[in-house]
Design a protein around this motif. Structure first.
Motif, PDB file in Angstrom:
ATOM      1  N   ASP A   1       0.834  -1.209   0.000  1.00 12.81           N
ATOM      2  CA  ASP A   1       0.000   0.000   0.000  1.00 12.81           C
ATOM      3  C   ASP A   1       0.864   1.254   0.000  1.00 12.81           C
ATOM      4  N   SER A   2       1.935   1.220   0.777  1.00 15.85           N
ATOM      5  CA  SER A   2       2.857   2.347   0.828  1.00 15.85           C
ATOM      6  C   SER A   2       4.248   1.837   1.162  1.00 15.85           C
ATOM      7  N   VAL A   3       5.257   2.617   0.738  1.00 18.46           N
ATOM      8  CA  VAL A   3       6.650   2.202   0.914  1.00 18.46           C
ATOM      9  C   VAL A   3       7.477   3.418   1.306  1.00 18.46           C
ATOM     10  N   PRO A   4       8.379   3.277   2.286  1.00 15.56           N
ATOM     11  CA  PRO A   4       9.301   4.389   2.571  1.00 15.56           C
ATOM     12  C   PRO A   4      10.366   4.455   1.483  1.00 15.56           C
ATOM     13  N   LEU A   5      10.803   5.645   1.174  1.00 10.89           N
ATOM     14  CA  LEU A   5      11.801   5.802   0.115  1.00 10.89           C
ATOM     15  C   LEU A   5      13.107   5.104   0.468  1.00 10.89           C
ATOM     16  N   SER A   6      13.383   4.952   1.749  1.00 13.74           N
ATOM     17  CA  SER A   6      14.617   4.284   2.160  1.00 13.74           C
ATOM     18  C   SER A   6      14.679   2.834   1.679  1.00 13.74           C
ATOM     19  N   ALA A   7      13.516   2.232   1.413  1.00 13.97           N
ATOM     20  CA  ALA A   7      13.486   0.848   0.936  1.00 13.97           C
ATOM     21  C   ALA A   7      14.013   0.727  -0.482  1.00 13.97           C
ATOM     22  N   LEU A   8      14.114   1.852  -1.196  1.00 12.44           N
ATOM     23  CA  LEU A   8      14.581   1.846  -2.582  1.00 12.44           C
ATOM     24  C   LEU A   8      15.935   2.538  -2.722  1.00 12.44           C
ATOM     25  N   LYS A   9      16.600   2.749  -1.615  1.00  9.47           N
ATOM     26  CA  LYS A   9      17.825   3.544  -1.578  1.00  9.47           C
ATOM     27  C   LYS A   9      18.878   3.072  -2.566  1.00  9.47           C
ATOM     28  N   ASP A  10      19.066   1.785  -2.721  1.00  4.53           N
ATOM     29  CA  ASP A  10      20.145   1.249  -3.549  1.00  4.53           C
ATOM     30  C   ASP A  10      19.667   0.763  -4.914  1.00  4.53           C
TER      31      ASP A  10
ATOM     32  N   SER B   1      15.087  15.688  -5.630  1.00  9.90           N
ATOM     33  CA  SER B   1      14.989  16.097  -4.224  1.00  9.90           C
ATOM     34  C   SER B   1      14.120  15.116  -3.442  1.00  9.90           C
ATOM     35  N   ILE B   2      13.077  14.584  -4.090  1.00 14.49           N
ATOM     36  CA  ILE B   2      12.226  13.600  -3.432  1.00 14.49           C
ATOM     37  C   ILE B   2      12.976  12.280  -3.268  1.00 14.49           C
ATOM     38  N   ALA B   3      13.679  11.859  -4.337  1.00 14.21           N
ATOM     39  CA  ALA B   3      14.418  10.597  -4.280  1.00 14.21           C
ATOM     40  C   ALA B   3      15.501  10.643  -3.206  1.00 14.21           C
ATOM     41  N   ARG B   4      16.073  11.804  -2.974  1.00 11.19           N
ATOM     42  CA  ARG B   4      17.139  11.925  -1.970  1.00 11.19           C
ATOM     43  C   ARG B   4      16.617  11.777  -0.548  1.00 11.19           C
ATOM     44  N   LEU B   5      15.306  11.834  -0.375  1.00 12.81           N
ATOM     45  CA  LEU B   5      14.732  11.610   0.952  1.00 12.81           C
ATOM     46  C   LEU B   5      14.947  10.174   1.416  1.00 12.81           C
ATOM     47  N   SER B   6      15.404   9.325   0.490  1.00 15.19           N
ATOM     48  CA  SER B   6      15.719   7.937   0.857  1.00 15.19           C
ATOM     49  C   SER B   6      16.949   7.869   1.752  1.00 15.19           C
ATOM     50  N   GLY B   7      17.732   8.943   1.769  1.00  8.96           N
ATOM     51  CA  GLY B   7      18.937   8.958   2.585  1.00  8.96           C
ATOM     52  C   GLY B   7      20.207   8.845   1.782  1.00  8.96           C
TER      53      GLY B   7
ATOM     54  N   ASP C   1       6.718   8.432   3.142  1.00  8.37           N
ATOM     55  CA  ASP C   1       7.371   9.609   3.723  1.00  8.37           C
ATOM     56  C   ASP C   1       6.543  10.879   3.504  1.00  8.37           C
ATOM     57  N   ASP C   2       6.905  11.899   4.239  1.00  2.38           N
ATOM     58  CA  ASP C   2       6.314  13.227   4.054  1.00  2.38           C
ATOM     59  C   ASP C   2       6.994  13.868   2.845  1.00  2.38           C
ATOM     60  N   VAL C   3       6.300  13.949   1.730  1.00  2.96           N
ATOM     61  CA  VAL C   3       6.895  14.442   0.483  1.00  2.96           C
ATOM     62  C   VAL C   3       6.116  15.666  -0.015  1.00  2.96           C
ATOM     63  N   PRO C   4       6.783  16.567  -0.719  1.00  3.54           N
ATOM     64  CA  PRO C   4       6.100  17.779  -1.208  1.00  3.54           C
ATOM     65  C   PRO C   4       5.114  17.455  -2.329  1.00  3.54           C
ATOM     66  N   GLU C   5       3.969  18.104  -2.289  1.00  2.00           N
ATOM     67  CA  GLU C   5       2.986  17.932  -3.349  1.00  2.00           C
ATOM     68  C   GLU C   5       3.280  18.917  -4.477  1.00  2.00           C
ATOM     69  N   LEU C   6       2.782  18.594  -5.661  1.00  2.00           N
ATOM     70  CA  LEU C   6       3.024  19.423  -6.835  1.00  2.00           C
ATOM     71  C   LEU C   6       1.713  20.093  -7.242  1.00  2.00           C
ATOM     72  N   ARG C   7       1.755  21.401  -7.356  1.00  2.00           N
ATOM     73  CA  ARG C   7       0.546  22.155  -7.681  1.00  2.00           C
ATOM     74  C   ARG C   7       0.477  22.452  -9.173  1.00  2.00           C
ATOM     75  N   THR C   8      -0.696  22.215  -9.737  1.00  2.00           N
ATOM     76  CA  THR C   8      -0.974  22.595 -11.121  1.00  2.00           C
ATOM     77  C   THR C   8      -1.675  23.939 -11.095  1.00  2.00           C
ATOM     78  N   VAL C   9      -1.214  24.857 -11.932  1.00  2.00           N
ATOM     79  CA  VAL C   9      -1.770  26.208 -11.919  1.00  2.00           C
ATOM     80  C   VAL C   9      -2.168  26.646 -13.321  1.00  2.00           C
ATOM     81  N   LEU C  10      -3.109  27.566 -13.366  1.00  2.00           N
ATOM     82  CA  LEU C  10      -3.405  28.330 -14.571  1.00  2.00           C
ATOM     83  C   LEU C  10      -2.696  29.666 -14.394  1.00  2.00           C
TER      84      LEU C  10
END
Length: 306
Positions: free
Chosen positions: A182-191, A208-214, A264-273
């Motif tokens: 259902d969900s995975v911490p980014l650290s599980a994909l570190k290598d 920047s999001i991928a680097r949250l893996s450590g 993990d707590d990751v930044p959301e991406l906003r779509t704008v007009l």
């Protein structure tokens, strides 16, 4: 000093096309008419707006760049006044130009254009698919009246109205050991190997999001194409981080990907007009904006939960 609306229209179109010939084609008039109108405009105001380069088109002078924004604002104000005089209830008509971030285009444009064709059949919509830098340039240079893009480092002078917020997710090969989670911490994909969606500004966000893996992501493959990234993942060449969610998990070559939430707590991406702050939206721009918002609601309702 007599300055006409026709001269302003011809000037802004020439600035958008950076070509007298291109402006004439867009305006459906003779090239000599565009050249004469702009030359007269320059004489009336007493300054040069373009540098004419033989066989290379036009280059705006600093005075031309400043005047372009004022001319766009004047024309927008005139259009808005005419819209008010006609009333907002009638179907809008004319031409509106929209820049669209390339990864958003296949998800939203078909529905938006279909809706506009049904509700405003006399409205002509021109679309420019590009990256975030192209969207900003199109707005500043007068090539677009509005832009549908992500809120990625929009410069001062560009206003953005948020129409959607997306949380990133993991795209995994279907046989990956974590594919059913259902969900995975980014650290599980570190290598593990990383497939990067390589677009200006987008790449920085994804990394920047991928680097949250450590650790530093192991970029094995990269592509500016959203669908190519998905295909690489489906082939087992690595995992990726994406935002837009197709209605199915199939890739172009018949493969599949698994989508998994990021724990993990990751930044959301906003779509704008987005549009120039100096320009007030016309009825045509408002009609397109409304269609975009309606389509986002419809797409959100139809999107898969995972």
């Amino acid at each position: 000093m007599d300055v006409t609306l026709t001269q302003l229209r011809y000037f802004t179109e020439a600035a958008a096309q950076l070509s007298m010939t291109g402006a004439a084609l867009r305006l459906n008039v003779a090239q000599s008419a565009v050249s004469a109108a702009i030359a007269q405009l320059e004489r009336n105001i007493g300054t040069q707006f373009f540098i004419r380069q033989r066989s290379k088109g036009l280059v705006l002078t600093p005075a031309g760049e400043l005047f372009l924004r004022d001319a766009q604002a004047i024309l927008a104000h005139v259009e808005e006044s005419l819209d008010h005089a006609r009333g907002e209830q009638q179907s809008v008509k004319g031409r509106v130009r929209m820049a669209c971030f390339s990864t958003l285009a296949p998800f939203l444009l078909p529905g938006v254009l279909t809706r506009l064709r049904e509700e405003h059949p006399a409205l002509e919509v021109e679309v420019l698919e590009t990256d975030i830098s192209g969207c900003v340039s199109a707005l500043i240079n007068g090539q677009a009246d509005l832009a549908l893009c992500y809120d990625l480092n929009l410069p001062e002078g560009i206003a953005g109205s948020v129409v959607h917020t997306a949380r990133p997710y993991l795209a995994l090969p279907p046989n990956h050991e974590l594919a059913g989670s259902d969900s995975v911490p980014l650290s599980a994909l570190k290598d593990e190997s990383f497939v990067l969606l390589d677009l200006p500004h987008t790449r920085d966000l994804m990394l920047s999001i991928a680097r949250l893996s450590g650790g530093e992501p192991d970029i094995r493959f990269r592509s500016a194409s959203y669908e190519t990234v998905r295909t690489f993942v489906a082939r087992g060449l690595g995992y990726s981080i994406l935002h837009q969610r197709p209605q199915h998990k199939l890739t172009y070559d018949g493969g599949q990907i698994a989508t998994v939430e990021i724990r993990d707590d990751v930044p959301e991406l906003r779509t704008v007009l987005a549009h120039l702050q100096s320009q007030r939206p016309t009825a045509r721009v408002r009609a397109v904006a409304q269609a975009v918002r309606h389509q986002i609601v419809a797409a959100k309702a139809a999107s898969p939960k995972k």
